[in-house]
Design an enzyme around this catalytic site. Structure first.
Site, mmCIF file in Angstrom:
data_model
loop_
_atom_site.group_PDB
_atom_site.id
_atom_site.type_symbol
_atom_site.label_atom_id
_atom_site.label_comp_id
_atom_site.label_asym_id
_atom_site.label_seq_id
_atom_site.Cartn_x
_atom_site.Cartn_y
_atom_site.Cartn_z
ATOM 1 N N LYS A 101 -2.290 -34.217 -68.725
ATOM 2 C CA LYS A 101 -1.250 -35.249 -68.683
ATOM 3 C C LYS A 101 -0.076 -34.814 -69.561
ATOM 4 O O LYS A 101 -0.245 -34.538 -70.751
ATOM 5 C CB LYS A 101 -1.788 -36.595 -69.160
ATOM 6 C CG LYS A 101 -0.850 -37.753 -68.892
ATOM 7 C CD LYS A 101 -1.482 -39.077 -69.264
ATOM 8 C CE LYS A 101 -0.619 -40.230 -68.785
ATOM 9 N NZ LYS A 101 0.779 -40.138 -69.222
ATOM 10 N N ASP B 79 3.570 -35.273 -71.418
ATOM 11 C CA ASP B 79 4.275 -36.348 -72.116
ATOM 12 C C ASP B 79 5.771 -36.231 -71.860
ATOM 13 O O ASP B 79 6.509 -35.609 -72.636
ATOM 14 C CB ASP B 79 3.972 -36.255 -73.619
ATOM 15 C CG ASP B 79 4.292 -37.543 -74.352
ATOM 16 O OD1 ASP B 79 4.639 -38.535 -73.683
ATOM 17 O OD2 ASP B 79 4.192 -37.552 -75.589
ATOM 18 N N GLU C 206 -1.568 -35.320 -74.337
ATOM 19 C CA GLU C 206 -1.733 -36.771 -74.228
ATOM 20 C C GLU C 206 -3.047 -37.185 -73.591
ATOM 21 O O GLU C 206 -3.578 -38.253 -73.880
ATOM 22 C CB GLU C 206 -0.557 -37.346 -73.443
ATOM 23 C CG GLU C 206 -0.480 -38.843 -73.457
ATOM 24 C CD GLU C 206 0.723 -39.368 -72.682
ATOM 25 O OE1 GLU C 206 0.937 -40.587 -72.699
ATOM 26 O OE2 GLU C 206 1.431 -38.562 -72.064
#
Length: 309
Positions: free
Chosen positions: A20, A22, A161
């Protein structure tokens, strides 16, 4: 959009896993030698990121792609670094050189006259890889089949993240939350700025903390945040909040009395993001820290992110 989960699902082997990133979600429309970038709230953000026009030179056919715009610090995506680009509609050459961005692509929605929305995730990722656009300032990060625990551990070790899991056979569903899922290493929450509290000491004449809300059958009080600001943040917030001043409290039910008697209310139109430890039983953010404004989000779309159990 991805649905927040507390942990990896028991059938994680049925998912493709991505790290993921950011940054800021953006859909790219490539046609006729140009690129148009649209944010999640349908704002045209093309002029904010002129270096991403390079994507049009990499593609021979019209295409629609999905991805995340990121700015790197120390080799990792940094939302704080990206803040200096998010609010600038026409960045000068000096800012573009000082804070370059990259576009991390993770989905291909249309290619030429062909729609890929109904095709499975695995096919869309294969077709994306075949485009050959993995070169600066565009990247096509890898994905892993059924290795959720490994990918999550790598992300945690690198200070990222979290991870996103996408069922291998899933289509792309515009405007829907799920069946994609996300499992975060750090808890973040989008918030609506409903007011501010005066500071003390050196900040006595300016913003000491922001009063926050989330939408839940009306705007609900979610606490206040007074840490994570730079001096530049405070000056920018003071300038943005001044013309939004109002006398009426925007919360229903009202905020706690000790907050309401000191608050300077504003029209709840600004959206920001905080990192935090947890939600208290009465729906208040515990130990929030300011991450920055989110011009790519609409206030009415800000709801408490409840991890699925």
């Amino acid at each position: 959009m991805a649905l927040l989960r507390r942990s990896l699902p028991p059938d994680q082997q049925e998912y493709g896993w991505e790290l993921k990133w950011d940054g800021v979600r953006a859909v790219a429309y490539v046609q006729g030698g140009s690129v148009r970038l649209m944010s999640r709230n349908d704002k045209d953000i093309t002029r904010s990121y002129p270096e991403l026009a390079a994507l049009a030179r990499m593609l021979r056919r019209p295409a629609i792609l999905d991805g995340e715009i990121v700015a790197l610090r120390g080799g990792r995506p940094s939302f704080a670094t990206l803040q200096s680009r998010m609010h600038v509609q026409r960045p000068g050459a000096r800012l573009v050189r000082a804070v370059p961005v990259q576009y991390y692509l993770f989905d291909l929605l249309h290619l030429g006259e062909e729609s890929l929305l109904s095709r499975p995730y695995t096919e869309r990722r294969d077709r994306l890889d075949e485009l050959g656009v993995d070169r600066p300032p565009v990247r096509v990060p890898p994905w892993w089949r059924g290795e959720g625990e490994t990918v999550s551990s790598v992300g945690l070790a690198q200070g990222l993240e979290g991870v996103v899991g996408k069922p291998l056979a899933s289509p792309y569903l515009p405007g829907r939350r799920g069946p994609w899922i996300k499992v975060k290493n750090v808890r973040h929450q989008e918030v609506v700025v409903a007011g501010w509290l005066p500071g003390a000491g050196r900040r006595v004449d300016t913003v000491g903390s922001l009063v926050l809300g989330v939408h839940d059958d009306g705007l609900r009080y979610a606490g206040s945040v007074g840490t994570g600001f730079t001096e530049a943040d405070l000056r920018d917030l003071a300038a943005r909040l001044a013309p939004l001043a109002r006398d009426e409290e925007p919360f229903d039910p009202p905020a706690p009395r000790d907050v309401a008697r000191r608050a300077r209310w504003v029209r709840p139109t600004l959206v920001g993001e905080v990192a935090f430890a947890e939600w208290t039983p009465d729906g208040v953010l515990r130990h929030p820290s300011w991450r920055g404004l989110r011009p790519d989000k609409r206030p009415e779309d800000v709801h408490r992110e409840e991890p699925a159990r």
